[in-house]
Design an enzyme around this catalytic site. Structure first.
Site, PDB file in Angstrom:
ATOM      1  N   TYR A 155       0.821  -1.213   0.000  1.00 23.55           N
ATOM      2  CA  TYR A 155       0.000   0.000   0.000  1.00 23.55           C
ATOM      3  C   TYR A 155       0.860   1.270   0.000  1.00 23.55           C
ATOM      4  CZ  TYR A 155      -3.981  -3.032   1.114  1.00 23.55           C
ATOM      5  OH  TYR A 155      -4.958  -4.002   1.083  1.00 23.55           O
TER       6      TYR A 155
ATOM      7  N   LYS B 102       4.073 -15.174   2.369  1.00 23.42           N
ATOM      8  CA  LYS B 102       4.051 -15.970   1.135  1.00 23.42           C
ATOM      9  C   LYS B 102       5.515 -16.220   0.766  1.00 23.42           C
ATOM     10  CE  LYS B 102       1.813 -17.873  -2.283  1.00 23.42           C
ATOM     11  NZ  LYS B 102       1.157 -19.153  -2.093  1.00 23.42           N
TER      12      LYS B 102
ATOM     13  N   ASP C 107      -2.140 -18.275   1.817  1.00 24.38           N
ATOM     14  CA  ASP C 107      -3.247 -19.037   1.215  1.00 24.38           C
ATOM     15  C   ASP C 107      -3.718 -20.128   2.176  1.00 24.38           C
ATOM     16  OD1 ASP C 107      -0.666 -19.896   0.712  1.00 24.38           O
ATOM     17  OD2 ASP C 107      -1.078 -20.722  -1.270  1.00 24.38           O
TER      18      ASP C 107
ATOM     19  N   ASP D  72      -5.093  -6.990   5.795  1.00 26.23           N
ATOM     20  CA  ASP D  72      -6.332  -6.354   5.348  1.00 26.23           C
ATOM     21  C   ASP D  72      -7.338  -7.436   4.940  1.00 26.23           C
ATOM     22  OD1 ASP D  72      -8.151  -4.501   4.478  1.00 26.23           O
ATOM     23  OD2 ASP D  72      -6.983  -3.751   2.797  1.00 26.23           O
TER      24      ASP D  72
ATOM     25  N   ASP E 119     -10.881  -9.194   7.185  1.00 31.80           N
ATOM     26  CA  ASP E 119     -12.262  -9.197   6.689  1.00 31.80           C
ATOM     27  C   ASP E 119     -12.827 -10.616   6.737  1.00 31.80           C
ATOM     28  OD1 ASP E 119     -12.141  -6.459   6.077  1.00 31.80           O
ATOM     29  OD2 ASP E 119     -13.231  -6.728   4.197  1.00 31.80           O
TER      30      ASP E 119
END
Ligand code: NAD
Length: 378
Positions: A150, A197, A229, A253, A257
């Protein structure tokens, strides 16, 4: 008696609706425990674009820096979606986060027992991985907030046919957020999972390298690693296995959620973004931004149906981390639990198989007022 200054950014969409109730809650806490909260209302996001042409006016950031904490509703909405990236409302969030140096975003996700039937998972899924064999989970996502994708370099090719964003992390950025995670884990169940990752990304391999070093200093904490994942899958396969998850800006982020749905609704998840470990490690309170993790929810704005509890629970985190008022923070959390005990539900947290006889569907304002009533009575 304490006297504290709180910056308020109501923002757009449902932001002002839920934030005004959160402020009422802070005021009720002030009356009850003899504290004074002085508010400085500021603009950012869509509202700021409309009145000044920019998502984060310099005065907003400067004024926020003078306060003990910032309480934010949410920003954004379709009205501003076609603006170029640097002028979009969400840029205000990034500017506030970097400008206030709040690099560690704490997102607790636990299941209120009253909301068991709002959680989409079966008992056996919740029990799997839960050390006490209960249909329950209680996890904390610590998301790095001022680095990574970001904040990395981004752009388009001259012909506009390709675009790039870059994930960059320094060792120092990784270390400081990990230390916040370890401080939190010490006060919890002493487990910390680094999510990355590392099988593909070089930046993730640096995360592993740094956490391998830091982990040696926290021998009382069990450190583990998961690829993002797999973590996304494990969260819905056995959420009870997690205590503290520390991860990058992008992964945090998305995973938070996902975790929010397990609590019943995104309308239940509060967050604290901190400029240091502060109260998490038993030190002095630090500056923080407090906000529900949800966005401005334009689809339900102005209808009095948004769940205000995430915003209200954010005030508990503000009291705890930026002011150091634990008893007052716990009182807010207890009041939220009490209104759930009363059976009050906004539509998003009604039982999934239809509201039961014991549940009463209420609007945003009625839910907020019910929390206030409990605080005032107890
Ligand atoms: P969103 O979180 O606003 O909404 C996602 C879904 O959850 C919607 O169906 C919405 O109705 C529901 N929802 C959200 N909050 C709720 C609440 N309190 N009670 C009941 N239901 C709730 O995410 P989105 O739709 O992807 O984004 C909408 C806008 O918000 C976009 O402009 C986005 O950029 C912005 N956004 C802002 C923030 C922030 O200010 N921190 C965070 C995320 C998204």
């Amino acid at each position: 008696m304490g006297n504290y200054s709180i910056a308020l950014v109501p923002g757009d969409g449902i932001g002002p609706e839920v934030l005004s109730l959160a402020v009422d809650v802070l005021d009720a806490v002030g009356d009850k425990y003899d504290h004074v909260f002085n508010y400085v209302e500021l603009i950012a996001g869509g509202k700021a674009i409309d009145s000044t042409g920019e998502p984060l006016p310099a005065e907003t950031l400067e004024a926020a820096k003078q306060c003990d904490a910032l309480l934010l509703g949410a920003v954004g909405g379709p009205k501003w979606d076609t603006l170029p990236g640097h002028l979009r409302p969400e840029r205000a969030l990034l500017g506030l986060r970097s400008g206030l140096g709040v690099y560690a975003n704490l997102r607790p996700a636990s299941l209120f027992p009253q909301l068991r039937l709002a959680c989409p998972l079966k008992d056996e899924v919740l029990i799997a991985g839960n050390s006490e064999g209960k249909p329950d989970f209680d996890l904390l996502i610590v998301r790095e907030l001022t680095g990574g994708l970001y904040f990395g370099e981004r752009g388009r090719s001259a012909d506009g046919n390709s675009a790039f964003d870059t994930e960059t992390y320094s060792k120092a950025e990784i270390e400081r957020v990990l230390r916040v995670g370890y401080s939190a884990a010490k006060l919890r169940r002493k487990k910390l999972c680094v999510v990355d990752k590392a099988n593909v990304l070089e930046s993730s391999r640096l995360w592993r390298e740094v956490s391998g070093e830091i982990a040696k200093e926290y021998s009382d904490i069990e450190t583990s690693y998961l690829y993002v994942d797999n973590c996304a899958m494990q969260l819905i396969r056995a959420p009870g296995q997690f205590d503290v998850i520390v991860t990058s800006n992008l992964f945090g982020d998305i995973l938070s959620d996902e975790a929010s749905v397990l609590t019943g609704s995104i309308g239940m998840l509060a967050s604290a973004s901190l400029a240091g470990s502060g109260c998490v490690s038993g030190k002095e309170p630090v500056m923080g931004i407090y906000e529900p993790i949800h966005g401005s929810a334009p689809d339900i704005a102005g209808k009095d149906i948004a769940n205000p509890l995430a915003a209200i629970l954010s005030t508990a985190m503000l009291l705890r981390y930026s002011i150091g008022l634990e008893k007052e923070a716990a009182a807010v959390e207890t009041a939220v639990s009490a209104v759930l005990d009363q059976g009050l539900r906004t539509g998003d947290i009604a039982s999934r198989n239809g509201a039961s006889d014991k549940e009463k569907i209420v609007g945003t304002i009625e839910m907020g007022k019910a929390v206030l009533k409990v605080l005032e009575e107890k």
